[in-house]
Scaffold this motif. Structure first.
Motif, PDB file in Angstrom:
ATOM      1  N   HIS A 250     -29.760-100.089 -11.122  1.00 16.96           N
ATOM      2  CA  HIS A 250     -30.220-101.449 -11.407  1.00 16.96           C
ATOM      3  C   HIS A 250     -29.956-102.381 -10.218  1.00 16.96           C
ATOM      4  CE1 HIS A 250     -31.573-100.744 -15.442  1.00 16.96           C
ATOM      5  NE2 HIS A 250     -30.404-100.234 -15.791  1.00 16.96           N
ATOM      6  N   LEU A 251     -28.827-102.213  -9.564  1.00 11.75           N
ATOM      7  CA  LEU A 251     -28.531-103.004  -8.366  1.00 11.75           C
ATOM      8  C   LEU A 251     -29.573-102.734  -7.287  1.00 11.75           C
ATOM      9  CD1 LEU A 251     -24.662-102.576  -8.257  1.00 11.75           C
ATOM     10  CD2 LEU A 251     -25.879-104.752  -8.536  1.00 11.75           C
ATOM     11  N   LYS A 252     -29.971-101.479  -7.155  1.00 16.03           N
ATOM     12  CA  LYS A 252     -30.985-101.119  -6.154  1.00 16.03           C
ATOM     13  C   LYS A 252     -32.306-101.821  -6.440  1.00 16.03           C
ATOM     14  CE  LYS A 252     -33.428 -97.157  -4.160  1.00 16.03           C
ATOM     15  NZ  LYS A 252     -34.627 -97.926  -3.942  1.00 16.03           N
ATOM     16  N   GLU A 253     -32.714-101.865  -7.698  1.00 15.63           N
ATOM     17  CA  GLU A 253     -33.965-102.536  -8.066  1.00 15.63           C
ATOM     18  C   GLU A 253     -33.905-104.026  -7.718  1.00 15.63           C
ATOM     19  OE1 GLU A 253     -36.864-101.303  -9.267  1.00 15.63           O
ATOM     20  OE2 GLU A 253     -36.045 -99.283  -9.085  1.00 15.63           O
ATOM     21  N   LEU A 254     -32.788-104.665  -8.022  1.00 16.87           N
ATOM     22  CA  LEU A 254     -32.632-106.090  -7.717  1.00 16.87           C
ATOM     23  C   LEU A 254     -32.581-106.324  -6.214  1.00 16.87           C
ATOM     24  CD1 LEU A 254     -30.036-106.971 -10.491  1.00 16.87           C
ATOM     25  CD2 LEU A 254     -32.432-107.748 -10.377  1.00 16.87           C
ATOM     26  N   LYS A 255     -31.951-105.402  -5.508  1.00 18.64           N
ATOM     27  CA  LYS A 255     -31.858-105.531  -4.056  1.00 18.64           C
ATOM     28  C   LYS A 255     -33.212-105.277  -3.395  1.00 18.64           C
ATOM     29  CE  LYS A 255     -28.990-104.259  -0.158  1.00 18.64           C
ATOM     30  NZ  LYS A 255     -27.964-103.401   0.371  1.00 18.64           N
ATOM     31  N   ASP A 256     -33.967-104.309  -3.908  1.00 17.13           N
ATOM     32  CA  ASP A 256     -35.281-103.990  -3.332  1.00 17.13           C
ATOM     33  C   ASP A 256     -36.235-105.176  -3.397  1.00 17.13           C
ATOM     34  OD1 ASP A 256     -34.464-101.443  -2.670  1.00 17.13           O
ATOM     35  OD2 ASP A 256     -35.563-100.447  -4.292  1.00 17.13           O
ATOM     36  N   VAL A 257     -36.163-105.958  -4.471  1.00 21.84           N
ATOM     37  CA  VAL A 257     -37.032-107.131  -4.598  1.00 21.84           C
ATOM     38  C   VAL A 257     -36.438-108.333  -3.856  1.00 21.84           C
ATOM     39  CG1 VAL A 257     -36.172-108.132  -6.750  1.00 21.84           C
ATOM     40  CG2 VAL A 257     -38.589-108.264  -6.227  1.00 21.84           C
ATOM     41  N   GLY A 258     -35.174-108.213  -3.437  1.00 16.86           N
ATOM     42  CA  GLY A 258     -34.552-109.243  -2.622  1.00 16.86           C
ATOM     43  C   GLY A 258     -33.750-110.283  -3.381  1.00 16.86           C
ATOM     44  N   LEU A 259     -33.667-110.164  -4.715  1.00 14.77           N
ATOM     45  CA  LEU A 259     -32.929-111.165  -5.485  1.00 14.77           C
ATOM     46  C   LEU A 259     -31.436-111.145  -5.193  1.00 14.77           C
ATOM     47  CD1 LEU A 259     -34.764-110.900  -8.914  1.00 14.77           C
ATOM     48  CD2 LEU A 259     -34.845-112.816  -7.297  1.00 14.77           C
ATOM     49  N   ILE A 260     -30.933-109.981  -4.828  1.00 18.18           N
ATOM     50  CA  ILE A 260     -29.522-109.869  -4.446  1.00 18.18           C
ATOM     51  C   ILE A 260     -29.427-109.212  -3.077  1.00 18.18           C
ATOM     52  CG2 ILE A 260     -28.737-109.738  -6.845  1.00 18.18           C
ATOM     53  CD1 ILE A 260     -28.217-106.727  -6.387  1.00 18.18           C
ATOM     54  N   GLN A 261     -28.269-109.375  -2.476  1.00 18.87           N
ATOM     55  CA  GLN A 261     -27.989-108.698  -1.214  1.00 18.87           C
ATOM     56  C   GLN A 261     -26.606-108.092  -1.310  1.00 18.87           C
ATOM     57  OE1 GLN A 261     -28.573-111.846   1.568  1.00 18.87           O
ATOM     58  NE2 GLN A 261     -26.785-113.004   0.919  1.00 18.87           N
ATOM     59  N   GLY A 262     -26.377-107.078  -0.508  1.00 14.43           N
ATOM     60  CA  GLY A 262     -25.089-106.396  -0.542  1.00 14.43           C
ATOM     61  C   GLY A 262     -24.552-106.152   0.843  1.00 14.43           C
ATOM     62  N   ASP A 263     -23.264-106.398   0.998  1.00 17.67           N
ATOM     63  CA  ASP A 263     -22.579-106.138   2.260  1.00 17.67           C
ATOM     64  C   ASP A 263     -21.563-105.034   2.046  1.00 17.67           C
ATOM     65  OD1 ASP A 263     -23.880-108.212   3.694  1.00 17.67           O
ATOM     66  OD2 ASP A 263     -22.516-109.676   2.800  1.00 17.67           O
ATOM     67  N   ILE A 264     -21.537-104.081   2.969  1.00 18.45           N
ATOM     68  CA  ILE A 264     -20.590-102.968   2.876  1.00 18.45           C
ATOM     69  C   ILE A 264     -19.241-103.414   3.416  1.00 18.45           C
ATOM     70  CG2 ILE A 264     -20.077-100.629   3.644  1.00 18.45           C
ATOM     71  CD1 ILE A 264     -23.134-100.190   3.808  1.00 18.45           C
ATOM     72  N   ASP A 265     -18.208-103.201   2.590  1.00 17.16           N
ATOM     73  CA  ASP A 265     -16.836-103.545   2.953  1.00 17.16           C
ATOM     74  C   ASP A 265     -15.995-102.292   2.724  1.00 17.16           C
ATOM     75  OD1 ASP A 265     -14.460-104.809   3.580  1.00 17.16           O
ATOM     76  OD2 ASP A 265     -14.277-105.794   1.632  1.00 17.16           O
ATOM     77  N   GLY A 266     -15.899-101.452   3.748  1.00 17.63           N
ATOM     78  CA  GLY A 266     -15.217-100.171   3.592  1.00 17.63           C
ATOM     79  C   GLY A 266     -16.044 -99.265   2.700  1.00 17.63           C
TER      80      GLY A 266
ATOM     81  N   TYR B   4     -41.093-109.816  -9.120  1.00 20.52           N
ATOM     82  CA  TYR B   4     -39.921-110.504  -9.683  1.00 20.52           C
ATOM     83  C   TYR B   4     -39.801-110.219 -11.174  1.00 20.52           C
ATOM     84  CZ  TYR B   4     -39.603-113.305  -5.373  1.00 20.52           C
ATOM     85  OH  TYR B   4     -39.485-113.728  -4.074  1.00 20.52           O
ATOM     86  N   ALA B   5     -40.929-110.312 -11.875  1.00 22.74           N
ATOM     87  CA  ALA B   5     -40.915-110.090 -13.319  1.00 22.74           C
ATOM     88  C   ALA B   5     -40.466-108.665 -13.649  1.00 22.74           C
ATOM     89  CB  ALA B   5     -42.298-110.368 -13.907  1.00 22.74           C
ATOM     90  N   LYS B   6     -40.927-107.705 -12.878  1.00 21.25           N
ATOM     91  CA  LYS B   6     -40.527-106.312 -13.100  1.00 21.25           C
ATOM     92  C   LYS B   6     -39.021-106.146 -12.880  1.00 21.25           C
ATOM     93  CE  LYS B   6     -41.353-101.575 -11.667  1.00 21.25           C
ATOM     94  NZ  LYS B   6     -41.983-100.683 -10.706  1.00 21.25           N
ATOM     95  N   ALA B   7     -38.506-106.761 -11.828  1.00 19.71           N
ATOM     96  CA  ALA B   7     -37.075-106.668 -11.546  1.00 19.71           C
ATOM     97  C   ALA B   7     -36.250-107.329 -12.646  1.00 19.71           C
ATOM     98  CB  ALA B   7     -36.753-107.303 -10.197  1.00 19.71           C
ATOM     99  N   LEU B   8     -36.783-108.365 -13.251  1.00 23.74           N
ATOM    100  CA  LEU B   8     -36.073-109.081 -14.321  1.00 23.74           C
ATOM    101  C   LEU B   8     -36.339-108.460 -15.695  1.00 23.74           C
ATOM    102  CD1 LEU B   8     -36.833-112.721 -13.141  1.00 23.74           C
ATOM    103  CD2 LEU B   8     -34.663-111.481 -12.920  1.00 23.74           C
ATOM    104  N   GLY B   9     -37.147-107.424 -15.738  1.00 28.49           N
ATOM    105  CA  GLY B   9     -37.604-106.855 -16.989  1.00 28.49           C
ATOM    106  C   GLY B   9     -36.673-105.885 -17.678  1.00 28.49           C
ATOM    107  N   HIS B  10     -35.406-105.892 -17.346  1.00 31.33           N
ATOM    108  CA  HIS B  10     -34.450-105.023 -18.032  1.00 31.33           C
ATOM    109  C   HIS B  10     -33.188-105.834 -18.336  1.00 31.33           C
ATOM    110  CE1 HIS B  10     -31.760-101.733 -18.960  1.00 31.33           C
ATOM    111  NE2 HIS B  10     -32.826-100.935 -18.987  1.00 31.33           N
ATOM    112  N   PRO B  11     -32.675-105.743 -19.559  1.00 32.21           N
ATOM    113  CA  PRO B  11     -31.497-106.550 -19.917  1.00 32.21           C
ATOM    114  C   PRO B  11     -30.262-106.273 -19.058  1.00 32.21           C
ATOM    115  CG  PRO B  11     -32.165-105.121 -21.748  1.00 32.21           C
ATOM    116  CD  PRO B  11     -33.186-104.966 -20.675  1.00 32.21           C
TER     117      PRO B  11
END
Length: 110
Positions: A60-76, A19-26
């Protein structure tokens, strides 16, 4: 096969470090702020909010998603990102527990 050094730490410590690593970039903090304010976002909207290229925001989205803090749904052709509430609460509890362990020192502390 040799064990890695991380095997010598608790699962909680390893998770906290992830978690800390994922949060470690502004930029990642800024992305999370946008998602928290809007409750959901499309990737293009996030790019408009940050002084970064689409590809950099995607990394950056990938890093947050890999740790699970965010999720993404494909819409088209777009991906709609939002906070993963379950993991967010777990991160809050895990990181909060570390900070709550602190107690004030007497004058003998450094």
């Amino acid at each position: 096969m040799e064990l890695t050094k991380t095997a010598q730490f608790t699962d909680e410590d390893i998770l906290m470090a992830r978690y800390a690593k994922a949060l470690g970039h502004p930029a990642r903090i800024a992305i999370l702020r946008v998602l928290l304010e809007r409750k959901a976002c499309i990737c293009g909207d996030i790019v408009d909010e940050l002084p970064l290229s689409q590809s950099t925001v995607s990394q950056h989205l990938k890093e947050l998603k890999d740790v699970g803090l965010i999720q993404g749904d494909i819409d088209g052709k777009k991906v709609c990102y939002c906070i993963n509430e379950q993991v967010w609460k777990q991160a809050q509890e895990t990181l909060g527990a570390l900070f709550q362990r602190y107690t004030s020192c007497d004058s003998s502390c450094c």
